[in-house]
Scaffold this active site. Structure first.
Site, short mmCIF file in Angstrom:
data_model
loop_
_atom_site.label_atom_id
_atom_site.label_comp_id
_atom_site.label_asym_id
_atom_site.label_seq_id
_atom_site.Cartn_x
_atom_site.Cartn_y
_atom_site.Cartn_z
CE1 TYR A 142 8.58 5.45 3.55
CE2 TYR A 142 6.96 7.22 3.47
CZ TYR A 142 7.43 6.06 4.03
OH TYR A 142 6.76 5.48 5.09
CB ALA A 187 1.17 0.45 6.50
CD GLU A 223 10.58 -6.95 6.77
OE1 GLU A 223 10.83 -8.04 7.33
OE2 GLU A 223 10.13 -5.96 7.37
NE ARG A 279 9.36 6.56 9.13
CZ ARG A 279 8.47 6.28 8.16
NH1 ARG A 279 8.69 5.27 7.33
NH2 ARG A 279 7.38 7.01 8.04
CG HIS A 337 10.93 -1.74 5.32
ND1 HIS A 337 9.57 -1.76 5.10
CD2 HIS A 337 11.22 -2.85 6.02
CE1 HIS A 337 9.07 -2.85 5.67
NE2 HIS A 337 10.04 -3.53 6.22
NE ARG A 385 3.83 6.77 1.89
CZ ARG A 385 4.01 5.52 2.29
NH1 ARG A 385 4.51 4.62 1.46
NH2 ARG A 385 3.68 5.17 3.50
N PRO A 419 0.79 -1.23 0.00
CG PRO A 419 -0.83 -1.52 1.64
CD PRO A 419 0.40 -2.15 1.06
CG ASN A 420 -0.41 4.24 1.25
OD1 ASN A 420 -1.38 4.73 0.67
ND2 ASN A 420 -0.50 3.68 2.44
CG ASN A 468 8.45 -1.60 0.78
OD1 ASN A 468 7.84 -1.71 1.86
ND2 ASN A 468 9.00 -0.46 0.39
#
Ligand code: DQA
Length: 147
Positions: free
Chosen positions: A23, A77, A98, A107, A100, A18, A10-11, A74
């Site tokens: 990012y 969320a 995985e 964060r 990111h 964004r 998502p996103n 990735n």
């Protein structure tokens, strides 16, 4: 190796505009193009996908696992919430790295928990688009070690 599957949650379609301070400004299409070029150099096919829907990612993990294809994931969320993705990786016995863009551990505390990590072969976070490139290198190295 049949193909490398790069799956985005998502996103991530919003990359480029964004929260660029977190990012960066590279778009998902730009990341796709970099990975495509790297795969072409090695004669490897690339399947590159993005969805805002958890079930799509579940289906795509099943597909990659069934084909014995490595996955760079990735999950956005969903990383921090999705037992379904954890179970999909385990259930399909998928080889998953995985990734990111951001360093999720630097964060908000809710980003430190990952449901993907315990089911993944490894984790790369915090290097922006380079996280994907490093994951691809790990996939290539792993394939070399198998042969
Ligand atoms: C992300 C980190 C997640 O916490 C966030 O929800 C994302 C992107 C990253 O690439 O840094 O959507 O996975």
């Amino acid at each position: 190796m049949s193909a490398v599957h790069v799956l985005n949650g998502p996103n991530l379609n919003l990359l480029g505009r964004r929260e660029p301070a977190i990012y960066g400004t590279a778009t998902l299409d730009e990341i796709h193009a970099i990975l495509e070029a790297r795969c072409a150099e090695r004669g490897v096919s690339l399947v590159f996908r993005q969805s805002n829907h958890e079930g799509d990612l579940v289906d795509w993990i099943h597909e990659a696992g069934g084909a014995g294809a490595p996955v760079i994931l990735n999950a956005g969320a969903l990383t921090h919430t999705s037992i379904a993705l954890h179970d999909a990786i385990k259930g399909a016995d998928a080889f998953v790295i995985e990734v990111h863009l951001s360093n999720v551990h630097a964060r908000e505390s809710f980003r430190s928990r990952s449901y993907i990590s315990p089911a993944a072969r490894g984790v790369i976070a915090g290097f922006g688009p380079m996280s994907y490139i490093l994951a691809l290198e790990a996939v290539f190295e792993n394939e070399l070690r198998k042969s």
